[in-house]
Write a protein that holds these residues in place. Structure first.
Motif, PDB file in Angstrom:
ATOM      1  N   ILE A 129       0.837  -1.201   0.000  1.00 56.13           N
ATOM      2  CA  ILE A 129       0.000   0.000   0.000  1.00 56.13           C
ATOM      3  C   ILE A 129       0.871   1.249   0.000  1.00 56.13           C
ATOM      4  O   ILE A 129       0.604   2.209  -0.725  1.00 56.13           O
ATOM      5  CB  ILE A 129      -0.970  -0.020   1.190  1.00 56.13           C
ATOM      6  CG1 ILE A 129      -2.081  -1.023   0.911  1.00 56.13           C
ATOM      7  CG2 ILE A 129      -1.562   1.357   1.457  1.00 56.13           C
ATOM      8  CD1 ILE A 129      -3.018  -1.257   2.049  1.00 56.13           C
ATOM      9  N   ILE A 183     -16.400   3.589   0.587  1.00 54.53           N
ATOM     10  CA  ILE A 183     -15.133   3.244  -0.039  1.00 54.53           C
ATOM     11  C   ILE A 183     -14.027   4.202   0.408  1.00 54.53           C
ATOM     12  O   ILE A 183     -12.867   3.820   0.540  1.00 54.53           O
ATOM     13  CB  ILE A 183     -15.251   3.185  -1.575  1.00 54.53           C
ATOM     14  CG1 ILE A 183     -14.061   2.454  -2.161  1.00 54.53           C
ATOM     15  CG2 ILE A 183     -15.394   4.542  -2.184  1.00 54.53           C
ATOM     16  CD1 ILE A 183     -14.282   1.907  -3.528  1.00 54.53           C
ATOM     17  N   PHE A 200       0.230   3.362  -3.332  1.00 57.47           N
ATOM     18  CA  PHE A 200      -0.732   4.452  -3.172  1.00 57.47           C
ATOM     19  C   PHE A 200      -0.167   5.741  -2.590  1.00 57.47           C
ATOM     20  O   PHE A 200      -0.748   6.808  -2.787  1.00 57.47           O
ATOM     21  CB  PHE A 200      -1.921   3.988  -2.324  1.00 57.47           C
ATOM     22  CG  PHE A 200      -2.759   2.963  -3.015  1.00 57.47           C
ATOM     23  CD1 PHE A 200      -3.537   3.293  -4.102  1.00 57.47           C
ATOM     24  CD2 PHE A 200      -2.749   1.648  -2.592  1.00 57.47           C
ATOM     25  CE1 PHE A 200      -4.303   2.348  -4.751  1.00 57.47           C
ATOM     26  CE2 PHE A 200      -3.514   0.688  -3.228  1.00 57.47           C
ATOM     27  CZ  PHE A 200      -4.289   1.041  -4.315  1.00 57.47           C
ATOM     28  N   ALA A 209     -10.643   3.115   2.261  1.00 57.86           N
ATOM     29  CA  ALA A 209      -9.324   3.557   1.786  1.00 57.86           C
ATOM     30  C   ALA A 209      -8.541   4.212   2.917  1.00 57.86           C
ATOM     31  O   ALA A 209      -7.339   3.948   3.080  1.00 57.86           O
ATOM     32  CB  ALA A 209      -9.497   4.529   0.618  1.00 57.86           C
ATOM     33  N   PHE A 237      -4.986   2.963   4.268  1.00 57.33           N
ATOM     34  CA  PHE A 237      -3.825   3.861   4.199  1.00 57.33           C
ATOM     35  C   PHE A 237      -3.226   4.137   5.568  1.00 57.33           C
ATOM     36  O   PHE A 237      -2.059   4.514   5.659  1.00 57.33           O
ATOM     37  CB  PHE A 237      -4.201   5.185   3.543  1.00 57.33           C
ATOM     38  CG  PHE A 237      -4.578   5.078   2.100  1.00 57.33           C
ATOM     39  CD1 PHE A 237      -4.188   3.993   1.330  1.00 57.33           C
ATOM     40  CD2 PHE A 237      -5.338   6.057   1.501  1.00 57.33           C
ATOM     41  CE1 PHE A 237      -4.539   3.898   0.000  1.00 57.33           C
ATOM     42  CE2 PHE A 237      -5.700   5.976   0.168  1.00 57.33           C
ATOM     43  CZ  PHE A 237      -5.297   4.898  -0.581  1.00 57.33           C
TER      44      PHE A 237
END
Length: 114
Positions: A24, A58, A28, A62, A66
């Motif tokens: 991640i 969503i 991201f 996320a 994160f």
């Protein structure tokens, strides 16, 4: 240790969380730097769009991903890094992974109540 009855370990679960956090972070975080570091300050994206996204399911998922997985990755790296430097903390695994678990629970409730 008997080959038919091997000792159980927490390593698979910890390595799963460590790997997820590293993936991640690598995939991201450059996108987050682009959005929060360039697009937001230059007015291409408005803060209202980010806040609206954060209030969707969503967006909450996320934010959880994160925040939680990179913490597990970082704590695992610190724990193993201390072992590499021959600094052995009594019950170090319980301390580092316990702090990560506590952080995960706190972030979960904070994001769900967002």
């Amino acid at each position: 240790m008997d080959k038919l009855n091997p000792k159980r370990s927490n390593e698979p679960a910890v390595w799963l969380l460590f790997g997820a956090g590293g993936a991640i972070s690598a995939i991201f975080f450059p996108v987050l730097v682009l959005i929060l570091g360039f697009l937001l300050p230059f007015g291409i994206i408005t803060p209202d769009n980010i806040i609206a996204f954060a209030h969707t399911w969503i967006g909450k998922l996320a934010i959880l991903a994160f925040l939680i997985f990179p913490m597990w990755c970082g704590m695992h790296r610190i724990h193993l890094g201390l072992h590499d430097f021959k600094v052995h903390i009594p019950a170090g695994a319980w301390i580092f992974y316990g702090l990560s678990a506590l952080y995960s629970v706190l972030v979960f409730f904070a994001v769900i109540n967002l």
